[in-house]
Write a protein that holds these residues in place. Sequence first.
Motif, PDB file in Angstrom:
ATOM      1  N   SER A  63      19.250  39.308  36.539  1.00  0.00           N
ATOM      2  CA  SER A  63      20.585  38.880  36.994  1.00  0.00           C
ATOM      3  C   SER A  63      21.184  39.821  38.033  1.00  0.00           C
ATOM      4  CB  SER A  63      21.533  38.787  35.786  1.00  0.00           C
ATOM      5  OG  SER A  63      21.762  40.061  35.229  1.00  0.00           O
ATOM      6  N   MET A  64      20.451  40.848  38.463  1.00  0.00           N
ATOM      7  CA  MET A  64      21.009  41.850  39.357  1.00  0.00           C
ATOM      8  C   MET A  64      20.482  41.718  40.778  1.00  0.00           C
ATOM      9  SD  MET A  64      22.921  43.236  37.155  1.00  0.00           S
ATOM     10  CE  MET A  64      23.633  44.644  37.981  1.00  0.00           C
ATOM     11  N   ASP A  65      21.350  42.052  41.730  1.00  0.00           N
ATOM     12  CA  ASP A  65      20.941  42.138  43.128  1.00  0.00           C
ATOM     13  C   ASP A  65      20.212  43.464  43.331  1.00  0.00           C
ATOM     14  OD1 ASP A  65      21.160  41.428  46.050  1.00  0.00           O
ATOM     15  OD2 ASP A  65      22.286  43.311  46.045  1.00  0.00           O
ATOM     16  N   LYS A  66      18.995  43.416  43.858  1.00  0.00           N
ATOM     17  CA  LYS A  66      18.154  44.612  43.925  1.00  0.00           C
ATOM     18  C   LYS A  66      18.755  45.697  44.817  1.00  0.00           C
ATOM     19  CE  LYS A  66      13.767  42.266  42.997  1.00  0.00           C
ATOM     20  NZ  LYS A  66      12.412  41.935  43.542  1.00  0.00           N
ATOM     21  N   LEU A  67      19.436  45.308  45.889  1.00  0.00           N
ATOM     22  CA  LEU A  67      19.960  46.294  46.823  1.00  0.00           C
ATOM     23  C   LEU A  67      21.190  47.015  46.261  1.00  0.00           C
ATOM     24  CD1 LEU A  67      19.966  47.657  49.622  1.00  0.00           C
ATOM     25  CD2 LEU A  67      21.393  45.749  50.421  1.00  0.00           C
ATOM     26  N   THR A  68      22.177  46.261  45.803  1.00  0.00           N
ATOM     27  CA  THR A  68      23.474  46.834  45.425  1.00  0.00           C
ATOM     28  C   THR A  68      23.622  47.102  43.933  1.00  0.00           C
ATOM     29  OG1 THR A  68      24.458  44.644  45.124  1.00  0.00           O
ATOM     30  CG2 THR A  68      24.567  45.620  47.339  1.00  0.00           C
ATOM     31  N   ASN A  69      22.704  46.555  43.125  1.00  0.00           N
ATOM     32  CA  ASN A  69      22.775  46.690  41.670  1.00  0.00           C
ATOM     33  C   ASN A  69      24.003  46.000  41.081  1.00  0.00           C
ATOM     34  OD1 ASN A  69      21.288  47.578  39.445  1.00  0.00           O
ATOM     35  ND2 ASN A  69      22.637  49.340  39.133  1.00  0.00           N
ATOM     36  N   LYS A  79      25.827  42.038  40.222  1.00  0.00           N
ATOM     37  CA  LYS A  79      25.348  40.716  39.829  1.00  0.00           C
ATOM     38  C   LYS A  79      24.876  39.964  41.077  1.00  0.00           C
ATOM     39  CE  LYS A  79      26.591  40.317  35.315  1.00  0.00           C
ATOM     40  NZ  LYS A  79      26.720  41.723  35.003  1.00  0.00           N
ATOM     41  N   ASN A  80      23.774  39.161  40.912  1.00  0.00           N
ATOM     42  CA  ASN A  80      23.297  38.369  42.039  1.00  0.00           C
ATOM     43  C   ASN A  80      23.943  36.987  42.045  1.00  0.00           C
ATOM     44  OD1 ASN A  80      21.920  36.892  40.072  1.00  0.00           O
ATOM     45  ND2 ASN A  80      19.969  37.950  40.429  1.00  0.00           N
ATOM     46  N   ARG A  81      23.601  36.188  43.054  1.00  0.00           N
ATOM     47  CA  ARG A  81      24.227  34.868  43.238  1.00  0.00           C
ATOM     48  C   ARG A  81      23.996  33.970  42.033  1.00  0.00           C
ATOM     49  NH1 ARG A  81      26.062  31.908  47.801  1.00  0.00           N
ATOM     50  NH2 ARG A  81      26.862  29.930  47.045  1.00  0.00           N
ATOM     51  N   MET A  82      22.799  34.000  41.482  1.00  0.00           N
ATOM     52  CA  MET A  82      22.483  33.137  40.342  1.00  0.00           C
ATOM     53  C   MET A  82      23.350  33.492  39.128  1.00  0.00           C
ATOM     54  SD  MET A  82      18.783  32.519  38.491  1.00  0.00           S
ATOM     55  CE  MET A  82      18.709  34.217  37.886  1.00  0.00           C
ATOM     56  N   ILE A 123      28.418  32.710  35.572  1.00  0.00           N
ATOM     57  CA  ILE A 123      29.660  33.284  35.049  1.00  0.00           C
ATOM     58  C   ILE A 123      30.872  32.537  35.600  1.00  0.00           C
ATOM     59  CG2 ILE A 123      31.064  35.390  34.923  1.00  0.00           C
ATOM     60  CD1 ILE A 123      28.417  36.960  35.211  1.00  0.00           C
ATOM     61  N   LEU A 124      30.801  32.137  36.874  1.00  0.00           N
ATOM     62  CA  LEU A 124      31.895  31.377  37.483  1.00  0.00           C
ATOM     63  C   LEU A 124      32.146  30.085  36.713  1.00  0.00           C
ATOM     64  CD1 LEU A 124      33.912  30.693  39.757  1.00  0.00           C
ATOM     65  CD2 LEU A 124      31.975  29.764  41.049  1.00  0.00           C
ATOM     66  N   ILE A 125      31.078  29.333  36.411  1.00  0.00           N
ATOM     67  CA  ILE A 125      31.233  28.068  35.680  1.00  0.00           C
ATOM     68  C   ILE A 125      31.811  28.322  34.299  1.00  0.00           C
ATOM     69  CG2 ILE A 125      29.996  26.119  34.675  1.00  0.00           C
ATOM     70  CD1 ILE A 125      30.350  26.011  37.722  1.00  0.00           C
ATOM     71  N   GLY A 147      29.988  40.930  42.138  1.00  0.00           N
ATOM     72  CA  GLY A 147      28.609  40.641  42.531  1.00  0.00           C
ATOM     73  C   GLY A 147      28.472  40.420  44.025  1.00  0.00           C
ATOM     74  N   ARG A 148      27.234  40.399  44.459  1.00  0.00           N
ATOM     75  CA  ARG A 148      26.935  40.127  45.867  1.00  0.00           C
ATOM     76  C   ARG A 148      26.709  38.625  46.018  1.00  0.00           C
ATOM     77  NH1 ARG A 148      21.741  42.402  49.285  1.00  0.00           N
ATOM     78  NH2 ARG A 148      22.483  41.839  51.386  1.00  0.00           N
ATOM     79  N   TRP A 149      27.560  38.013  46.827  1.00  0.00           N
ATOM     80  CA  TRP A 149      27.547  36.558  46.993  1.00  0.00           C
ATOM     81  C   TRP A 149      26.461  36.142  47.977  1.00  0.00           C
ATOM     82  CZ3 TRP A 149      28.857  32.942  44.011  1.00  0.00           C
ATOM     83  CH2 TRP A 149      29.254  31.670  44.428  1.00  0.00           C
ATOM     84  N   GLY A 150      26.107  37.076  48.856  1.00  0.00           N
ATOM     85  CA  GLY A 150      25.076  36.800  49.848  1.00  0.00           C
ATOM     86  C   GLY A 150      25.362  37.561  51.133  1.00  0.00           C
ATOM     87  N   GLY A 151      24.303  38.129  51.758  1.00  0.00           N
ATOM     88  CA  GLY A 151      24.505  38.861  52.997  1.00  0.00           C
ATOM     89  C   GLY A 151      25.488  39.997  52.812  1.00  0.00           C
ATOM     90  N   GLU A 152      26.557  39.995  53.645  1.00  0.00           N
ATOM     91  CA  GLU A 152      27.589  41.029  53.529  1.00  0.00           C
ATOM     92  C   GLU A 152      28.819  40.516  52.788  1.00  0.00           C
ATOM     93  OE1 GLU A 152      28.018  39.222  57.720  1.00  0.00           O
ATOM     94  OE2 GLU A 152      26.435  39.704  56.292  1.00  0.00           O
ATOM     95  N   GLU A 153      28.668  39.425  52.019  1.00  0.00           N
ATOM     96  CA  GLU A 153      29.765  38.859  51.241  1.00  0.00           C
ATOM     97  C   GLU A 153      29.652  39.274  49.771  1.00  0.00           C
ATOM     98  OE1 GLU A 153      31.167  34.784  53.534  1.00  0.00           O
ATOM     99  OE2 GLU A 153      30.019  34.622  51.667  1.00  0.00           O
ATOM    100  N   PHE A 154      30.818  39.553  49.170  1.00  0.00           N
ATOM    101  CA  PHE A 154      30.885  39.915  47.761  1.00  0.00           C
ATOM    102  C   PHE A 154      31.913  39.012  47.075  1.00  0.00           C
ATOM    103  CE2 PHE A 154      29.407  43.581  50.056  1.00  0.00           C
ATOM    104  CZ  PHE A 154      28.439  44.144  49.245  1.00  0.00           C
ATOM    105  N   LEU A 155      31.699  38.774  45.787  1.00  0.00           N
ATOM    106  CA  LEU A 155      32.598  37.922  45.005  1.00  0.00           C
ATOM    107  C   LEU A 155      33.105  38.704  43.799  1.00  0.00           C
ATOM    108  CD1 LEU A 155      33.798  35.046  44.424  1.00  0.00           C
ATOM    109  CD2 LEU A 155      31.735  34.618  43.054  1.00  0.00           C
ATOM    110  N   ILE A 156      34.407  38.600  43.540  1.00  0.00           N
ATOM    111  CA  ILE A 156      35.015  39.211  42.348  1.00  0.00           C
ATOM    112  C   ILE A 156      35.721  38.104  41.573  1.00  0.00           C
ATOM    113  CG2 ILE A 156      36.630  40.919  41.443  1.00  0.00           C
ATOM    114  CD1 ILE A 156      35.552  41.354  44.993  1.00  0.00           C
ATOM    115  N   LEU A 157      35.358  37.933  40.298  1.00  0.00           N
ATOM    116  CA  LEU A 157      35.984  36.952  39.415  1.00  0.00           C
ATOM    117  C   LEU A 157      37.034  37.668  38.578  1.00  0.00           C
ATOM    118  CD1 LEU A 157      32.722  35.142  38.194  1.00  0.00           C
ATOM    119  CD2 LEU A 157      34.144  34.602  40.187  1.00  0.00           C
TER     120      LEU A 157
END
Length: 704
Positions: free
Chosen positions: A548-554, A556-559, A564-566, A623-633
Amino acid sequence: MKKFWFIIVMVTIALFGMNAFAASNVQLTEKERQFISELGTIRVSNEMDWPPYNYNERNQPKGFSIDYFKLVAEKLGITYEFVSGPSWNDFLMMTKRNELDVVLNIISTPERRKYLAFTKPYTVAISGLVVTERMRHLTSLREMDGMTVAVPQGFYTAELLRAIYPNIKRFETKDTLGALEAVKFGQADAMVSEIPVANFLMEKHTLSGLSVSGKIKDPAFASIFSMATRLDKTMLRDVLEKGINAVTDEEIFAIRSKWLERTNDKTEPNILTLSEREVAYLKKHDDITMCVDPDWLPFEAVRDGEHVGISGDYVRTFAQKLDKPFRLIKTESWSQSLEFAQERKCDILPMLSATPERIKYLNFTKPYFNNANVIVTRHQTAYVPELSQLDAEVGVVEGYALNDTIRAFYPNIQIRNVKNLHAGMKLVAEGKLFAMAGSLAAVGYQIQDYFIGQLKVAGRFDEPLELGLGVRNDDMVLLSILNKAIDSISDDEHRRLVNSWMVVTYKEGLDLKLLIEILIGFSFIAFFLLYRQRGLKKHNEELARISSMDKLTNLKNRMALDDILITQFNQFDRYKRPFSVIILDVDHFKSINDTYGHLVGDEVLVAVAKIITSVSRSTDTTGRWGGEEFLILCPETDQEGTRTVAEHFREAIEGCVFDQDIRVTASFGVAEARLGESAQDLMKRADAALYKAKHNGRNQVCIG
């Protein structure tokens, strides 16, 4: 952590560095001189008890901020007067009513900027968590969901807690000292305070049992102090800034050395030096009267009309050092001794702890003796490892401070008051009471003399017993004298005074060696089984975490974020509780990759991820949403609260300097969930707000 210290260092460098070439004479415009002349005497805030920055002692304003303002005023040639007495909250109200011109050591917040104009910062302080011994495990606000933090009225801490840690409860107090006392007496679990302020007040008011458990690494809680004026007096703000710019590094360091790098004032250890006022006090008084606990050995007692025990030997030592007799006022019980102290029939109580009730009529010296508080049960009763889980009737001597401790921290324990320790322990031995609470030294004394083979120590309270002298609170000179007398006692003297009463004679009883061997063997077996079970659990948890982790930033990844969003959106839809999201995008990130290369770009993303992690609340999911985008819930957070959180992210990113002196900013889109829409609709609105922030010039927060 590195980023936190980087911000603190950079702010400090900025504060000192901008004064490297300051001019000694401040040049004001004709308009500014006319404004200052018409304004006349400038009214400036002086707090009563916020050392070492701003406080009042014997009608004299003192502290770092006071000396700093005096220096600025001297450079500007302005006249001023300090306004002393009001609380911090009152000072803020006075500025709104135009009854105050300048507020010192104030932190800029969105709420305050609605009515105040702020100068550039002039100093920065690190904040920490102040806790009791039983809460020493707390080192971060992230660990305090559902717990209570004491907050002085009007302090910026309340705004930050509401925005960043909404699940932490807040207990409001009149001032900082009140907040520290709330922690000491169990009304709050912790307090957030600038570390120099907490240490100064704990020492000044002898608040034993409190300590700073850790520095708060969240940069939002770094106290960056400015001066502030009313919004309709921005010219005064501008003039003050010119004065701040004229302060040299040498002048700043001199003030810091005086107030923020305090050393022990004692020039020689164990030498009792009294002031002229204190010497005159002792000459004026024939003796010092005292009331004691008549039956509390080995601590103190009255035997054949004489004061004996540990406190008796200490009092005789004090009398010898001060060349002043201490006269015993005889009482029938500890409760009567407390009554006599309230009625001013005795000057001191030589050995007791502070409680909320006692501080109404007593001041307390620094502690001179510590001991554990324990419970005693019948010999066949099982050991109680967690007293917080105990649901039983426990005896406590009437009037003892342990009553307040149990009521505050052990609500399941039912208290039965008894006349003295021996009477309570006798009830336990007869099976009429489950346990008796008291200090380890006192119950050990009783067991050895009266209850060998019948009673045992079966549990220990987290809160230690800290004993000092209680002094009538209308006599500050005597308090000062007795604190100096305690300081004058050497370590060897302390050991001699205590050891003569604490020597234990072991009688026939439990084979301690055999007990230790059995416990070690049992502990090894238990540890092995627990280790094996936890190892399997950790292995499975690690597999789930990796997937469940993004390898670069450690992060949460998009999946994982999608899942968690749902889940959180469904909880919003069901329970109708606030739920918001933040999307952030690093501005001009492509140019970083093009200029410095993708490896440096990756390092920037990792650094941004660390900033997000350090600033986010324990309830947030990042988490990292993709590219240089991040998401905070952000569950349990409405639109305005989420905007505040996003602003903290934005300021933290903007204030950081990355490798190779790269500076970046970020744009933010915020959206709160609405009834009748889907999670996809929510994300579309947040994305549209992000686009709006980009379109409007970047480095800002927009609402969708």
